[in-house]
Design a protein around this motif. Sequence first.
Motif, PDB file in Angstrom:
ATOM      1  N   ALA A  69       0.847  -1.197   0.000  1.00 58.35           N
ATOM      2  CA  ALA A  69       0.000   0.000   0.000  1.00 58.35           C
ATOM      3  C   ALA A  69       0.877   1.239   0.000  1.00 58.35           C
ATOM      4  O   ALA A  69       1.804   1.355   0.797  1.00 58.35           O
ATOM      5  CB  ALA A  69      -0.904   0.010   1.221  1.00 58.35           C
ATOM      6  N   SER A  71       0.554   5.188   0.591  1.00 52.62           N
ATOM      7  CA  SER A  71      -0.399   6.157   1.145  1.00 52.62           C
ATOM      8  C   SER A  71       0.179   7.557   1.052  1.00 52.62           C
ATOM      9  O   SER A  71       1.373   7.734   0.862  1.00 52.62           O
ATOM     10  CB  SER A  71      -0.719   5.810   2.602  1.00 52.62           C
ATOM     11  OG  SER A  71       0.458   5.906   3.383  1.00 52.62           O
ATOM     12  N   SER A  73       0.297  11.571  -0.540  1.00 50.16           N
ATOM     13  CA  SER A  73       0.341  12.111  -1.896  1.00 50.16           C
ATOM     14  C   SER A  73       1.549  13.015  -2.026  1.00 50.16           C
ATOM     15  O   SER A  73       2.119  13.455  -1.032  1.00 50.16           O
ATOM     16  CB  SER A  73      -0.932  12.890  -2.200  1.00 50.16           C
ATOM     17  OG  SER A  73      -1.034  13.985  -1.318  1.00 50.16           O
ATOM     18  N   THR A  77       4.451  10.509   0.563  1.00 45.67           N
ATOM     19  CA  THR A  77       3.993   9.137   0.415  1.00 45.67           C
ATOM     20  C   THR A  77       4.807   8.204   1.293  1.00 45.67           C
ATOM     21  O   THR A  77       5.920   8.514   1.698  1.00 45.67           O
ATOM     22  CB  THR A  77       4.114   8.667  -1.046  1.00 45.67           C
ATOM     23  OG1 THR A  77       5.476   8.792  -1.431  1.00 45.67           O
ATOM     24  CG2 THR A  77       3.237   9.478  -1.965  1.00 45.67           C
TER      25      THR A  77
END
Length: 176
Positions: A69, A71, A73, A77
């Motif tokens: 995953a 996560s 932006s 990140t």
Amino acid sequence: MSTLKVGTIQDHTNSITAMTIDSAGRVTEPAKPCFAVKNNRAVVNADYSSRTAVPFNEIEFQRGGTIVAISGSGDTTSVVFTAPITGIYQFNLVLNLHNAGGGTWNSTYLYIDGATLASNDLTYRNIHDANTYHSLTSSFLISLNANQTVTPYFQTSGDTSATVRNGSRFSGFLVA
């Protein structure tokens, strides 16, 4: 002596291919957990003087039930790998830094389940000191239970304007 000739081995319940042997004897295991992520852009001039999750922004591949995953932006990140099954995993981390020489050292860490093993345990750590460009590479075999997580972190000592360069990578696969 007996010879067993097979081209494909599947599980008995769902007919999912676990292993394939081609006519040249090459073996592939498409259900074996593996992944690779990378950073395809530079993350410039940030303060990494406290431990920070390594910013990755692209999953290159994942298979075999692997859960990776990403996560956040932009430049914030982070990536978390979750072990799909209990086993021994090989992890590889390459962190490319620029202008991280203002301090005395740079270090990478692999956090298990969101933390180091103990506050003073540096088991999954790599440390490096140099001048302008820094490439920190780490490679570890880690025994994990199903659903345990691994997250790469790093820290620069005393430098508040380092760049995480593109080409930084994190990958892993099930060994046994």
